[in-house]
Design an enzyme around this catalytic site. Structure first.
Site, PDB file in Angstrom:
ATOM      1  N   THR A  50      -3.095   4.796 -15.130  1.00 60.03           N
ATOM      2  CA  THR A  50      -2.416   6.085 -15.023  1.00 60.03           C
ATOM      3  C   THR A  50      -1.033   5.982 -15.658  1.00 60.03           C
ATOM      4  O   THR A  50      -0.241   5.123 -15.277  1.00 60.03           O
ATOM      5  CB  THR A  50      -2.301   6.504 -13.549  1.00 60.03           C
ATOM      6  N   TYR A  52      -8.979   6.597  -2.897  1.00 58.42           N
ATOM      7  CA  TYR A  52      -9.216   7.973  -3.317  1.00 58.42           C
ATOM      8  C   TYR A  52     -10.482   8.529  -2.657  1.00 58.42           C
ATOM      9  O   TYR A  52     -11.056   7.901  -1.772  1.00 58.42           O
ATOM     10  CB  TYR A  52      -9.245   8.055  -4.838  1.00 58.42           C
ATOM     11  N   ASN A 107      -2.980   3.041  -1.154  1.00 58.66           N
ATOM     12  CA  ASN A 107      -3.012   4.405  -0.605  1.00 58.66           C
ATOM     13  C   ASN A 107      -3.533   4.457   0.829  1.00 58.66           C
ATOM     14  O   ASN A 107      -4.316   5.339   1.195  1.00 58.66           O
ATOM     15  CB  ASN A 107      -3.839   5.318  -1.516  1.00 58.66           C
TER      16      ASN A 107
END
Length: 375
Positions: free
Chosen positions: A27, A186, A241
């Site tokens: 990213t 995710y 995350n």
């Protein structure tokens, strides 16, 4: 016997690679705004890193406007985005490279400021990311994550359809294949893991139910591409995350054994030592090796990524732990990384401050080794 090395050929699906050094999906947040389509700067970046018979896995691209959680990342759901990606693909093909696109939905790793209409992001269950973690909102402010909205059972087929449409759009853009992003906390991993999936329908509860979403997404993408041009990325033992399964072995053993008969192009692991390494230097110690633990369960091509050097990559392949190694951060600062590692040339250090957003600085201005020699 001739043992394989980082620079021996490898067949992935229908593609014959000349070496086993893969560019990992990275990213970089440099898409055109507001269209979030790849632009000429992105085309130049990928072309710089393309090699004849080398595999690039392009950066994660949201399959829908609801799948975003970061500013400036390119999508794969609009005609303008498809057109921008086509320019990237053509440039990589012109150099003899192979390029897959990573299909992405961030789920709860988002904020209402990224969502159409300012609604809450969706997830398997209404479980917020830890208050200890912060996120940048679309306007650049820093705030805590919100509690997401749990998807209704009837909505899940629509999300799977969005993956299918993203796969079709990647095909239109001319990619050679796609990778399903099932790692790093995710949406797909949120369905997989017990602390983020509290559902009581067919997508929650036991391991088989929690794996259902991954398997249905994978089948939808296979229906578009054929299995031999589809890869899946997983991060067993990862902590990115706010992810993490208390006992990952039963879950990921089941997932990998379920994927194995599909004859996918490859399985791609994020090694736990580098989980969450995107925004800080991370090298977790005394953690398991995903490739060593799960290699016996996977009969196809295995790619591993995370914290490898040329030496450790060259050791992993003849040992049989992996078939190819994906490099990220050092591929950013060394556009000619395969040649540098093969020839033993020194590596240019990367500048973490320029990883995300911005223009050419820290993106397309890193020189190749030959340019350094002339300087």
């Amino acid at each position: 016997m001739n043992f394989p090395s980082l620079f021996s050929p490898l067949r992935i699906g229908p593609y014959q690679l000349r070496h086993r050094l893969v560019m990992a999906p990275l990213t970089r947040m440099r898409a055109e705004k507001p269209s979030l389509a790849p632009r000429p700067l992105n085309t130049e970046y990928y072309a710089q890193r393309a090699t004849t018979g080398g595999l690039i896995i392009a950066e994660a691209s949201p399959i829908a406007a609801t799948g975003f959680g970061s500013p400036g990342v390119p999508g794969i759901y609009s005609e303008q985005q498809i057109k921008g990606w086509r320019e990237v693909v053509d440039a990589v093909h012109a150099k003899g490279g192979v390029i897959f696109l990573q299909l992405w939905h961030v789920g709860r790793v988002s904020h209402s400021s990224f969502q159409p209409g300012g609604v809450l992001p969706v997830a398997p269950s209404a479980v917020a990311i830890s208050e200890a973690l912060k996120t940048s909102t679309a306007d650049g402010k820093v705030t805590t994550y919100e509690t997401p909205r749990a998807l209704e059972t009837a909505e899940i087929s629509g999300v799977i359809d969005a993956y299918r449409q993203g796969a079709e759009n990647a095909l239109k853009a001319g990619f050679d294949g796609v990778e399903i992003h099932g790692a790093n906390g995710y949406l797909i991993e949120q369905f997989l893991q017990s602390h983020t999936n509290l559902r009581t329908d067919q997508y929650g509860g036991g391991i088989e139910n929690r794996t259902r979403f991954l398997m249905e997404v994978t089948q939808a993408v296979i229906d578009v591409w054929g299995a031999d041009r589809v890869g899946v990325r997983l991060s067993p033992y990862g902590v990115a995350n706010d992810s993490g399964e208390p006992d990952p072995m039963p879950l990921y053993s089941h997932a990998i054994k379920s994927l194995d008969p599909l004859d996918l192009a490859y399985l791609h692991f994020v090694e736990p030592r580098s989980s969450g390494a995107g925004r800080a230097e991370v090298n977790h110690q005394n953690v398991p090796s995903a490739m060593v633990l799960f290699r016996p369960m996977w009969s196809g091509v295995l790619i591993s990524a995370g914290g490898f050097t040329g030496e450790t990559a060259n050791a992993a392949i003849p040992a049989g732990h992996a078939d190819a190694i994906a490099f990220g951060r050092i591929f950013i600062s060394n556009p000619d990384l395969p040649r540098r590692l093969q020839q033993g040339f020194p590596l240019t250090p990367y500048n973490r401050a320029t990883f995300y957003g911005g223009e050419a600085a820290g993106y397309t201005d890193y020189p190749e080794h030959d340019e350094l020699e002339k300087a």
